[in-house]
Design a protein around this motif. Structure first.
Motif, PDB file in Angstrom:
ATOM      1  N   SER A 102      -8.626   0.213 -15.289  1.00 18.60           N
ATOM      2  CA  SER A 102      -8.802   1.228 -15.134  1.00 18.60           C
ATOM      3  C   SER A 102      -9.866   1.330 -13.633  1.00 18.60           C
ATOM      4  O   SER A 102     -11.129   1.211 -14.205  1.00 18.60           O
ATOM      5  CB  SER A 102      -7.834   2.796 -15.294  1.00 18.60           C
ATOM      6  OG  SER A 102      -9.153   3.786 -14.940  1.00 18.60           O
ATOM      7  N   TRP A 103      -9.742   1.976 -12.729  1.00 19.35           N
ATOM      8  CA  TRP A 103     -10.945   2.192 -11.946  1.00 19.35           C
ATOM      9  C   TRP A 103     -11.746   3.692 -12.785  1.00 19.35           C
ATOM     10  O   TRP A 103     -12.798   3.348 -11.825  1.00 19.35           O
ATOM     11  CB  TRP A 103     -10.511   2.399 -10.584  1.00 19.35           C
ATOM     12  CG  TRP A 103      -9.773   3.788  -9.591  1.00 19.35           C
ATOM     13  CD1 TRP A 103      -8.372   3.715 -10.044  1.00 19.35           C
ATOM     14  CD2 TRP A 103     -10.330   5.015  -9.710  1.00 19.35           C
ATOM     15  NE1 TRP A 103      -8.078   5.474  -9.639  1.00 19.35           N
ATOM     16  CE2 TRP A 103      -8.768   5.904  -9.855  1.00 19.35           C
ATOM     17  CE3 TRP A 103     -11.362   5.254  -9.602  1.00 19.35           C
ATOM     18  CZ2 TRP A 103      -9.377   7.458  -9.148  1.00 19.35           C
ATOM     19  CZ3 TRP A 103     -11.089   6.656  -8.922  1.00 19.35           C
ATOM     20  CH2 TRP A 103     -10.506   7.609  -8.663  1.00 19.35           C
ATOM     21  N   TYR A 104     -11.284   3.463 -13.310  1.00 20.45           N
ATOM     22  CA  TYR A 104     -12.742   4.788 -14.057  1.00 20.45           C
ATOM     23  C   TYR A 104     -13.642   4.611 -14.592  1.00 20.45           C
ATOM     24  O   TYR A 104     -14.840   4.944 -14.728  1.00 20.45           O
ATOM     25  CB  TYR A 104     -11.614   6.399 -14.688  1.00 20.45           C
ATOM     26  CG  TYR A 104     -10.922   6.847 -14.437  1.00 20.45           C
ATOM     27  CD1 TYR A 104     -10.711   7.374 -13.351  1.00 20.45           C
ATOM     28  CD2 TYR A 104      -9.746   7.159 -15.015  1.00 20.45           C
ATOM     29  CE1 TYR A 104      -9.703   8.085 -12.216  1.00 20.45           C
ATOM     30  CE2 TYR A 104      -8.324   8.067 -14.995  1.00 20.45           C
ATOM     31  CZ  TYR A 104      -8.496   8.241 -13.505  1.00 20.45           C
ATOM     32  OH  TYR A 104      -7.551   9.471 -12.755  1.00 20.45           O
ATOM     33  N   THR A 105     -13.062   3.124 -15.387  1.00 17.12           N
ATOM     34  CA  THR A 105     -14.219   2.494 -16.239  1.00 17.12           C
ATOM     35  C   THR A 105     -14.664   0.932 -15.668  1.00 17.12           C
ATOM     36  O   THR A 105     -13.948   0.240 -14.928  1.00 17.12           O
ATOM     37  CB  THR A 105     -13.624   2.316 -17.550  1.00 17.12           C
ATOM     38  OG1 THR A 105     -12.241   1.133 -17.555  1.00 17.12           O
ATOM     39  CG2 THR A 105     -13.231   3.290 -17.707  1.00 17.12           C
ATOM     40  N   THR A 106     -15.662   0.474 -16.359  1.00 15.50           N
ATOM     41  CA  THR A 106     -16.446  -0.558 -15.988  1.00 15.50           C
ATOM     42  C   THR A 106     -15.010  -1.481 -16.400  1.00 15.50           C
ATOM     43  O   THR A 106     -14.367  -1.514 -17.082  1.00 15.50           O
ATOM     44  CB  THR A 106     -17.410  -0.886 -16.509  1.00 15.50           C
ATOM     45  OG1 THR A 106     -17.702  -0.811 -17.906  1.00 15.50           O
ATOM     46  CG2 THR A 106     -18.486  -0.024 -15.727  1.00 15.50           C
ATOM     47  N   ALA A 107     -15.940  -3.576 -16.194  1.00 14.45           N
ATOM     48  CA  ALA A 107     -15.135  -4.523 -16.954  1.00 14.45           C
ATOM     49  C   ALA A 107     -14.910  -3.931 -18.254  1.00 14.45           C
ATOM     50  O   ALA A 107     -13.701  -4.952 -18.949  1.00 14.45           O
ATOM     51  CB  ALA A 107     -15.049  -5.500 -16.221  1.00 14.45           C
ATOM     52  N   SER A 108     -16.269  -3.219 -19.107  1.00 11.26           N
ATOM     53  CA  SER A 108     -16.752  -3.502 -20.486  1.00 11.26           C
ATOM     54  C   SER A 108     -15.583  -2.462 -20.780  1.00 11.26           C
ATOM     55  O   SER A 108     -15.315  -2.339 -22.051  1.00 11.26           O
ATOM     56  CB  SER A 108     -17.412  -3.474 -20.893  1.00 11.26           C
ATOM     57  OG  SER A 108     -18.242  -2.175 -20.581  1.00 11.26           O
ATOM     58  N   ARG A 158      -4.637   7.167 -13.595  1.00 16.74           N
ATOM     59  CA  ARG A 158      -4.658   7.938 -12.927  1.00 16.74           C
ATOM     60  C   ARG A 158      -3.273   9.023 -13.177  1.00 16.74           C
ATOM     61  O   ARG A 158      -1.732   7.888 -12.758  1.00 16.74           O
ATOM     62  CB  ARG A 158      -4.899   7.786 -11.533  1.00 16.74           C
ATOM     63  CG  ARG A 158      -4.566   8.371 -10.463  1.00 16.74           C
ATOM     64  CD  ARG A 158      -5.140   8.591  -9.536  1.00 16.74           C
ATOM     65  NE  ARG A 158      -4.641  10.138  -8.425  1.00 16.74           N
ATOM     66  CZ  ARG A 158      -4.944   9.759  -7.090  1.00 16.74           C
ATOM     67  NH1 ARG A 158      -5.753   8.923  -5.860  1.00 16.74           N
ATOM     68  NH2 ARG A 158      -5.044  10.639  -6.200  1.00 16.74           N
ATOM     69  N   VAL A 159      -3.096   9.954 -13.456  1.00 19.29           N
ATOM     70  CA  VAL A 159      -1.509  10.394 -13.649  1.00 19.29           C
ATOM     71  C   VAL A 159      -0.810  10.685 -12.528  1.00 19.29           C
ATOM     72  O   VAL A 159      -1.940  11.322 -10.848  1.00 19.29           O
ATOM     73  CB  VAL A 159      -1.366  12.150 -14.039  1.00 19.29           C
ATOM     74  CG1 VAL A 159      -0.659  11.642 -14.410  1.00 19.29           C
ATOM     75  CG2 VAL A 159      -1.804  11.166 -15.956  1.00 19.29           C
ATOM     76  N   ASN A 204     -15.712  12.340 -11.095  1.00 19.32           N
ATOM     77  CA  ASN A 204     -14.766  12.331 -10.839  1.00 19.32           C
ATOM     78  C   ASN A 204     -13.303  13.209 -11.767  1.00 19.32           C
ATOM     79  O   ASN A 204     -13.986  13.319 -12.742  1.00 19.32           O
ATOM     80  CB  ASN A 204     -13.562  10.514 -10.652  1.00 19.32           C
ATOM     81  CG  ASN A 204     -13.095  10.850  -9.918  1.00 19.32           C
ATOM     82  OD1 ASN A 204     -12.192  11.059  -9.284  1.00 19.32           O
ATOM     83  ND2 ASN A 204     -11.468  10.284 -10.454  1.00 19.32           N
ATOM     84  N   LEU A 205     -12.582  13.440 -11.611  1.00 19.79           N
ATOM     85  CA  LEU A 205     -11.805  14.446 -12.528  1.00 19.79           C
ATOM     86  C   LEU A 205     -10.227  13.318 -12.767  1.00 19.79           C
ATOM     87  O   LEU A 205      -9.599  12.908 -11.557  1.00 19.79           O
ATOM     88  CB  LEU A 205     -11.632  15.568 -11.622  1.00 19.79           C
ATOM     89  CG  LEU A 205     -12.501  16.520 -11.097  1.00 19.79           C
ATOM     90  CD1 LEU A 205     -12.583  18.149 -11.133  1.00 19.79           C
ATOM     91  CD2 LEU A 205     -13.615  16.417 -12.489  1.00 19.79           C
ATOM     92  N   GLY A 206      -9.566  13.835 -13.313  1.00 19.96           N
ATOM     93  CA  GLY A 206      -8.550  13.071 -14.526  1.00 19.96           C
ATOM     94  C   GLY A 206      -7.189  14.754 -13.424  1.00 19.96           C
ATOM     95  O   GLY A 206      -5.856  13.936 -13.836  1.00 19.96           O
TER      96      GLY A 206
END
Length: 490
Positions: free
Chosen positions: A446-452, A285-286, A385-387
């Motif tokens: 990041s919290w946008y993605t899974t562990a993979s 996240r920016v 969600n958005l970045g």
């Protein structure tokens, strides 16, 4: 008798959905929230310095502009805005606070959702709209010795206002979006602040200031000027999104702004180096701040980049063996963002558990509906969600789409509708394909993605294209179950 609609969550999504239902002439609905008041994440978070990262004219519903006092709204103003919406639309009788939903089970023969509340109570609804958000369950890392710490400690989303930080040594663990805001504030009063950083963020300038009286008068007299400013903000967000989803080369201007701010606000080359991310801008996240770097440059603030080994009664010890005294620990360590709807248990057709359907990865058609879970809709679901733009803009599209589905249930005399598996699979195959070329799958965690490393939170394209996809409800994408003759319509 079952409610026609049960809305779960009284944040922006839930309040917006309730307004849409009332405007459509639907009065038979209830809004449930486990907390004692409305507001969602803006209710739960109350840390010092809390303001929105999205400019105020875009962080509001298009149908109800607001007389914001400054360019970026503070928490108190956002909550006031939500309370005003509730009052203006007479939503009070529909709100039930202190009523969290523990489980939702679809009764196929009865074409109704059975909701079990946290207190053991029950109610029924023909349709459920779940608006519980993605940033409501704080994460505190399981650091060795964490429970041995003798002083007060808390997560930033559960701020302890009873503890006076004046003159005390504060350890802040984490440098996410919340820490960026509260660290400069607590540094003004604390005796010393140690900031423990795992990965540095990209920090862009925040063009915040109070609106002048002349500007407010102009917005009041000529609403089109406020709309023009809203459009300007939106287009800037879409330009930033282009760099995230098309090519990082388009982030040249934001990168230059970041470098300029870093170099002008931190003079120490060694401290500068510790503030330089090693990932593509936008992968995490920016954040926007004018006082984060100056706070780190203060003589009474230390940025610690060595990993934490353990916590003891009065100190935080890093892997190099250094023990730094601490009177208070504040965790700015984010949320369980990839665990949607947890801890609520949702069961659909044939007793299918949503947790089982999402065992490998959370996915939904348009982020709103999931196959085998009829008449169940989500606001701010997977991949919405958005970045780089306003989630309120996304919510308006989702609310309109969901309202179209609820209207279709009655207009077409349906017991239920359920998104077709092939439609959901095709959509999510596109999401995966589009995400592979985005910055969110460029290698960082990041919290946008899974562990993979798979993106399950962010919309992998421009937001106006999402609004185009949800512009109307399409019955052809759904399996339809006609209502039984003589039974009450959904």
């Amino acid at each position: 008798m079952p409610y026609r609609v049960a809305v779960i969550g009284a944040g922006f999504g839930g309040i917006g959905m309730a307004i849409a239902l009332k405007d459509a002439g639907i009065e038979d609905f209830v809004v449930l929230d486990r907390a004692a008041d409305l507001g969602g994440t803006w209710r739960d978070n109350s840390y010092p310095g809390l303001t929105c990262d999205i400019p105020s004219h875009l962080y509001s519903f298009s149908f109800r502009p607001w007389r914001w006092s400054r360019r970026f709204p503070a928490r108190e103003e956002i909550l006031a805005y939500l309370h005003a919406l509730v009052a203006e639309h007479d939503l009070g009788p529909h709100l039930r606070f202190g009523h969290g939903v523990a489980a939702a089970e679809f009764d196929e023969p009865g074409a109704v959702w059975n909701l079990t509340l946290d207190d053991g109570g029950t109610l029924q609804a023909s349709a459920v709209v779940c608006s519980v958000g993605q940033l409501g369950r704080p994460v505190i890392p399981d650091l060795p010795g964490r429970d041995q710490f003798a002083g007060p400690s808390w997560h930033s989303a559960r701020w302890n206002h009873d503890v006076d930080l004046a003159g005390r040594r504060v350890a802040v663990i984490g440098t996410g979006a919340s820490a960026i805001q509260f660290v400069p504030e607590i540094a003004k009063v604390a005796g010393h602040v140690d900031v423990y950083q795992r990965t540095p963020p990209y920090v862009l300038p925040k063009a915040d200031r109070p609106y002048r009286d002349a500007e407010l008068a102009l917005y009041d007299r000529l609403p089109v000027v406020r709309k023009a400013d809203r459009l300007r903000i939106f287009l800037y967000g879409e330009l930033l999104t282009s760099g995230f989803v098309l090519s990082p080369k388009m982030l040249a201007a934001p990168m230059a702004m970041w470098r300029r701010q870093l170099r002008t606000q931190i003079a120490d080359p060694e401290l500068q180096a510790r503030c330089v991310p090693e990932y593509v801008m936008g992968c995490k996240r920016v954040v926007f701040s004018n006082d984060w770097y100056p706070a780190l440059a203060r003589p009474d603030v230390d940025l610690v980049t060595d990993p934490i080994e353990r916590i003891v009664t009065d100190s935080v010890i890093t892997v190099d063996g250094t023990a730094r005294a601490a009177d208070v620990i504040v965790y700015g360590t984010g949320f369980q963002a990839t665990q949607f709807l947890v801890p609520m248990q949702v069961s659909g057709l044939g007793g299918r558990r949503l947790a089982e359907a999402w065992r490998d990865v959370a996915q939904a058609y348009l982020g709103i509906t999931v196959s085998r879970f009829p008449n169940f809709f989500m606001l701010y679901g997977p991949n919405t969600n958005l970045g780089g733009n306003s989630i309120i803009y996304m919510l308006e599209g989702q609310i309109r789409y969901t309202l179209g589905a609820i209207r279709a249930l009655q207009a077409e005399r349906l017991a239920w509708l359920d998104v077709r598996p092939d439609v959901q699979d095709t959509f999510n195959a596109w999401v995966q394909s589009a995400s592979r070329t985005s910055v969110w799958e460029s290698g960082c965690h990041s919290w946008y993605t899974t562990a993979s490393g798979r993106n399950i939170n962010n919309w992998p394209d421009h937001t106006f294209l999402y609004r185009y996809r949800v512009r109307r409800f399409d019955l052809a994408a759904y399996r339809l179950q006609p209502a039984v003759v003589g039974a009450s319509a959904a």
